[in-house]
Design an enzyme around this catalytic site. Structure first.
Site, PDB file in Angstrom:
ATOM      1  N   HIS A   1       0.795  -1.229   0.000  1.00 52.95           N
ATOM      2  CA  HIS A   1       0.000   0.000   0.000  1.00 52.95           C
ATOM      3  C   HIS A   1       0.834   1.288   0.000  1.00 52.95           C
ATOM      4  O   HIS A   1       0.274   2.377  -0.092  1.00 52.95           O
ATOM      5  CB  HIS A   1      -0.923   0.015   1.217  1.00 52.95           C
ATOM      6  CG  HIS A   1      -0.159   0.151   2.493  1.00 52.95           C
ATOM      7  ND1 HIS A   1       0.525  -0.903   3.047  1.00 52.95           N
ATOM      8  CD2 HIS A   1       0.060   1.221   3.289  1.00 52.95           C
ATOM      9  CE1 HIS A   1       1.125  -0.490   4.151  1.00 52.95           C
ATOM     10  NE2 HIS A   1       0.858   0.793   4.319  1.00 52.95           N
TER      11      HIS A   1
ATOM     12  N   HIS B   1       1.696   6.890  -0.920  1.00 49.01           N
ATOM     13  CA  HIS B   1       0.785   6.053  -0.134  1.00 49.01           C
ATOM     14  C   HIS B   1      -0.432   5.791  -1.009  1.00 49.01           C
ATOM     15  O   HIS B   1      -1.179   6.709  -1.343  1.00 49.01           O
ATOM     16  CB  HIS B   1       0.388   6.771   1.157  1.00 49.01           C
ATOM     17  CG  HIS B   1      -0.124   5.839   2.205  1.00 49.01           C
ATOM     18  ND1 HIS B   1      -1.392   5.294   2.148  1.00 49.01           N
ATOM     19  CD2 HIS B   1       0.466   5.333   3.315  1.00 49.01           C
ATOM     20  CE1 HIS B   1      -1.559   4.508   3.196  1.00 49.01           C
ATOM     21  NE2 HIS B   1      -0.447   4.510   3.913  1.00 49.01           N
TER      22      HIS B   1
END
Length: 154
Positions: free
Chosen positions: A61, A76
């Site tokens: 992620h 992110h």
């Protein structure tokens, strides 16, 4: 001192960090930058390296790339996507890999992320930097494609 161009790692709409639905990013606690909201109709997208450098962290992620200047950029992918435990992500790099700006890093299933009621918003921040080190910031609300200059770091 050289200027580092930080490229958009995915297509979408530029957001100011204050618009990110996460207080850590919205308050620039990890560093200044911008965010990108993938297109509404996006299914799977490839997230690319925003700078040339060495991968210092590679999680499904999120990832961090360190430029030779010492600037490190965090991408992110989505908000609270750590809770997906890698589901919906395919990482193609490992810690220590040398990348060129634009190289593929992770493929993510944007539709899957959104189906879990999570934001697909992707903050792109310079770690341990000050806001005044960023220049030529792309305007909030503007569309970008992968590889467009998102901002520059002095």
């Amino acid at each position: 001192m050289s200027t580092v161009s930080v490229l958009a790692p995915l297509p979408g709409t530029v957001l100011d960090l204050q618009e990110v639905p996460d207080p850590v990013f919205a308050q620039a606690m990890v560093g200044p930058g911008l965010a990108i909201e993938p297109p509404r109709d996006a299914q799977r997208i490839t997230v690319t390296a925003p700078i040339t450098g060495t991968v210092v962290k590679a999680m499904p992620h999120a990832f961090v790339i360190m430029h030779e200047s010492g600037n490190a950029v965090l991408v992110h992918v989505g908000i609270d996507t750590v809770h997906l435990k890698g589901e919906g992500f395919t990482v193609s790099v490992a810690k220590g890999d040398m990348l060129q700006a634009g190289d593929p890093v992770v493929e993510c299933d944007v539709a899957f992320i959104r189906s879990r009621d999570l934001s697909a918003c992707c903050p792109v921040v310079v770690l341990d930097a000050q806001a005044d080190q960023l220049t030529d910031l792309h305007a909030s609300g503007a569309s970008v494609t992968s590889g467009d200059v998102l901002f520059r770091v002095l």
